[in-house]
Design an enzyme around this catalytic site. Structure first.
Site, PDB file in Angstrom:
ATOM      1  N   LYS A  99      50.396 -63.321-145.695  1.00 51.30           N
ATOM      2  CA  LYS A  99      49.180 -63.178-146.336  1.00 51.30           C
ATOM      3  C   LYS A  99      49.357 -62.104-147.300  1.00 51.30           C
ATOM      4  O   LYS A  99      49.905 -60.987-147.384  1.00 51.30           O
ATOM      5  CB  LYS A  99      48.160 -62.598-145.128  1.00 51.30           C
ATOM      6  CG  LYS A  99      46.796 -62.383-145.962  1.00 51.30           C
ATOM      7  CD  LYS A  99      45.852 -62.056-144.671  1.00 51.30           C
ATOM      8  CE  LYS A  99      44.232 -61.843-144.921  1.00 51.30           C
ATOM      9  NZ  LYS A  99      43.619 -61.210-144.321  1.00 51.30           N
ATOM     10  N   SER A 147      39.586 -64.630-143.898  1.00 54.18           N
ATOM     11  CA  SER A 147      40.359 -64.380-145.071  1.00 54.18           C
ATOM     12  C   SER A 147      41.804 -64.860-145.234  1.00 54.18           C
ATOM     13  O   SER A 147      42.285 -65.136-146.213  1.00 54.18           O
ATOM     14  CB  SER A 147      40.551 -62.858-145.317  1.00 54.18           C
ATOM     15  OG  SER A 147      41.113 -62.229-144.310  1.00 54.18           O
ATOM     16  N   SER A 149      39.170 -62.963-139.580  1.00 47.67           N
ATOM     17  CA  SER A 149      40.087 -63.674-140.771  1.00 47.67           C
ATOM     18  C   SER A 149      41.097 -64.368-140.290  1.00 47.67           C
ATOM     19  O   SER A 149      41.770 -64.990-140.984  1.00 47.67           O
ATOM     20  CB  SER A 149      40.627 -62.230-141.407  1.00 47.67           C
ATOM     21  OG  SER A 149      39.438 -61.803-142.161  1.00 47.67           O
TER      22      SER A 149
END
Lengths: 429, 429
Positions: free
Chosen positions: B80, B149, B173
């Site tokens: 990420k 996210s 997320s």
């Protein structure tokens, strides 16, 4: 204090007032700081890297309007070299990271800069904020350790090179060097501040720390770091009604001088009408010391995953810490975390009417020699419980070496603790 | 599964076994991953930046001996883009950090690399792991959000581009994008992993997360991240004796499809002899949602101090989060932290014999449109209590869109939770 001499010995808020009142300018103060650094740095060795006087003044003058209107007026601050800065290397006291240039400022650095502090330099840290000392000497006796791991920050503030500095604490890394060098030290409650950009050692233990010469300066910086609307707001000094006294022997080795100093503070408190009680004996303090050590080793061995790949560049104590952490069972680690939390709850249930805990900030004065940074046991119990702590200077042994004491508060009651520390500070000076 | 087709749909441990057994080579698998990426990335948009096939193979072949002997064999992983990498930019989904090149790998990245994972690229994150979406589409329906996210990590794993990916969770997320895209997601207990080098949003909330296609792959990566001697060690799958069912309506808006899916899981559990109970009604779940929001706003506004200085480059929701956080009183923030901790203690006292909590991982299937990432309320209660969570795929609505469920464990009982998740996974597939 005559405004024209020893400006650099003043506290941050005192300087800001004097500048505001036109007694002297920020540049006058900056000049005094550099005079001090240039005359003392060769011996004290507080700085890992720093701006020259010219570079500092160039930054200051290039942005004079901003600084003049800012809360902190362009005054200098030192940043422990475990805290990332985008304009200076952050080497963490290790050859593994020689010349390492972070791409960002840590959020605490951003907040100080936004408030008008100017980063004078990076202060010496022990290797990864653990044991191996850097080059720093104790400014009160150059043959002695300044303590660690925030060695340079403590020494720079105590030696009047800068009014304030940032540090960090996982075991005793703020409280002990503040005690040894004779500055005020503050460690925030666990979770209190953003640690973004501060290289971690143990996520359950790491705290941001501050060094200053007066408690009120800690409160000002705390207001800045918490983004308070007016960081100058402060409450009245607060006399504690009841203090729990831990003389130190229940924690670990304590010098006779330190015991005497703590008893002296006890007498002052009692004379002021403060009730002082001592905890029931039991092993909880020494148990906390052990739990702290277990948690630190376990977590450090994961946080230092990268550095584990360079064993030949690690000190023997750090290698041992990592090996101990890797050999620690997960059950033992979790048991230590749980036990510390349980003791914390029981402590504040049992002593719910106690306002603060008073204890030695170190086993005694700074030990002779600079190959070690002194024993950390006095801080381990409070650190593993995540409590806020203030080191107060003011007491000394027969050789005028500082004997620091610490005042410990309840979790997240940092503001109240600082108001009490400010009160006690006025009684110790 | 025929070894010569759909290799890239296999789980990580399955692939490692197949490579070990000589069914195909690591390079065969890597080639399939790149085939998939090259055919799908234009539509899915999972990657913020990534290695080309040629660059990947150059790294792999340049260090083939190491990879062949390593646990993870040089297989690809996605990271990420809120997690620092020393060889690729980390831009945090914001133009403020365009081209930002960290100087270090995050410790989780170091540990994966040391175990022989090869970082294929950085996956799309929403702006600072908050709400504003990146370019990623839901691979199961390109008109829908992948959730956020950790949008790119969830999509890349669910779309069979990589077998595993790293994410992070402050609100929902990991759990939500895993649910929307149909992958397994795991969020570690608070404090469980080193977060060194992961850009923080809220220090009391942030957790490392993992995506995979099988629970056993999460367990393998967890072993690597915890530096376990043998990360392949695992315990037997564990049938929970008693499960606390939260259907979702007590947390917030829940679709009828999701309620039906959760009831379907309940029936399966009951048929297997698991006791399923529902909590006493009360407001504790919705209270936790509110406490989470308060803590997140307060802490994010301090962690994002630097970015606050670039308001014109922040999305409206992020500006609002920061403003809310700055307007939140310290008393309210501390009250939320304390209340969440109290509810956690009461919950596990009251339901001490419950093995896990079962709840929707999202309010329903992924919403249409890609301008938002869906509502985070289903994760807020568990996240503010710091609990470990696993999203399990396997259920679908009438359009074959994934309906993810989550299994929540007790603090720090991640290993036990994963053994139960592995058991339930086998019943859902």
């Amino acid at each position: 204090m005559n405004a024209n001499e020893n400006k650099n010995k003043m506290g941050l808020k005192q300087v800001l007032s004097a500048v505001q009142d036109g007694l002297f300018s920020a540049e006058d103060f900056i000049a005094d700081c550099f005079d001090r650094i240039e005359s003392r740095e060769d011996e004290v060795g507080a700085w890992q890297c720093r701006l020259s006087r010219e570079a500092y003044l160039e930054q200051y003058r290039g942005n004079r309007e901003f600084f003049e209107q800012s809360p902190l007026k362009g005054l200098p601050v030192g940043i422990k070299d475990i805290i990332d800065t985008a304009d200076m290397p952050t080497e963490m006291g290790s050859s593994i990271h020689r010349g390492r240039q972070p791409v960002d400022d840590a959020s605490c650095v951003t907040l100080l800069r936004d408030a008008g502090a100017l980063v004078l330099g990076k202060t010496v840290t022990t290797e990864f904020a653990y044991f191996r000392p850097g080059k720093t000497a104790n400014p009160r006796d150059l043959t002695r350790t300044p303590g660690g791991s925030s060695s340079g920050s403590a020494a720079a503030v105590a030696d009047h090179m800068v009014p304030v500095a940032l540090g960090s604490q996982t075991a005793a890394s703020v409280i002990r060097p503040a005690a040894y060098c004779g500055s005020v030290g503050y460690v925030g409650s666990r979770g209190e501040f953003s640690l973004r950009g501060i290289q971690p050692l143990g996520q359950s233990l790491d705290s941001l720390g501050l060094f200053s010469r007066k408690v009120e300066d800690i409160e000002l910086l705390r207001g800045v770091l918490l983004r308070r609307q007016n960081p100058f707001d402060s409450s009245e000094a607060l006399k504690p009604a009841k203090v729990l006294l831990c003389t130190g022997e229940a924690i670990g080795e304590t010098s006779a001088d330190m015991v005497a100093a703590i008893r002296q503070v006890e007498s002052k408190l009692v004379a002021e009408g403060v009730e002082v009680i001592e905890p029931d004996l039991g092993n909880w303090l020494s148990e906390l010391v052990a739990h702290h050590g277990c948690v630190m080793a376990y977590e450090a061995s994961r946080n230092l995953a990268y550095e584990s790949g360079f064993p030949e560049q690690l000190s023997a104590p750090l290698k041992e810490l990592i090996e101990t952490g890797l050999a620690t069972s997960r059950d033992d680690y979790l048991a230590s975390l749980q036990a510390a939390e349980l003791i914390r709850q029981q402590l504040f249930e049992r002593y719910s009417d106690v306002d603060a805990i008073l204890a030695p900030a170190a086993p005694g004065v700074a030990p002779e020699g600079r190959d070690k940074t002194g024993a950390p046991h006095m801080s381990r119990p409070w650190q593993v419980m995540g409590l806020p702590v203030v080191t107060l200077p003011g007491l000394e042994d027969a050789q005028q070496l500082p004997l620091g004491i610490q005042l410990v508060g309840k979790s997240r009651e940092d503001d109240r603790l600082l108001c009490m520390a400010r009160w006690l500070e006025s009684r110790l000076s």
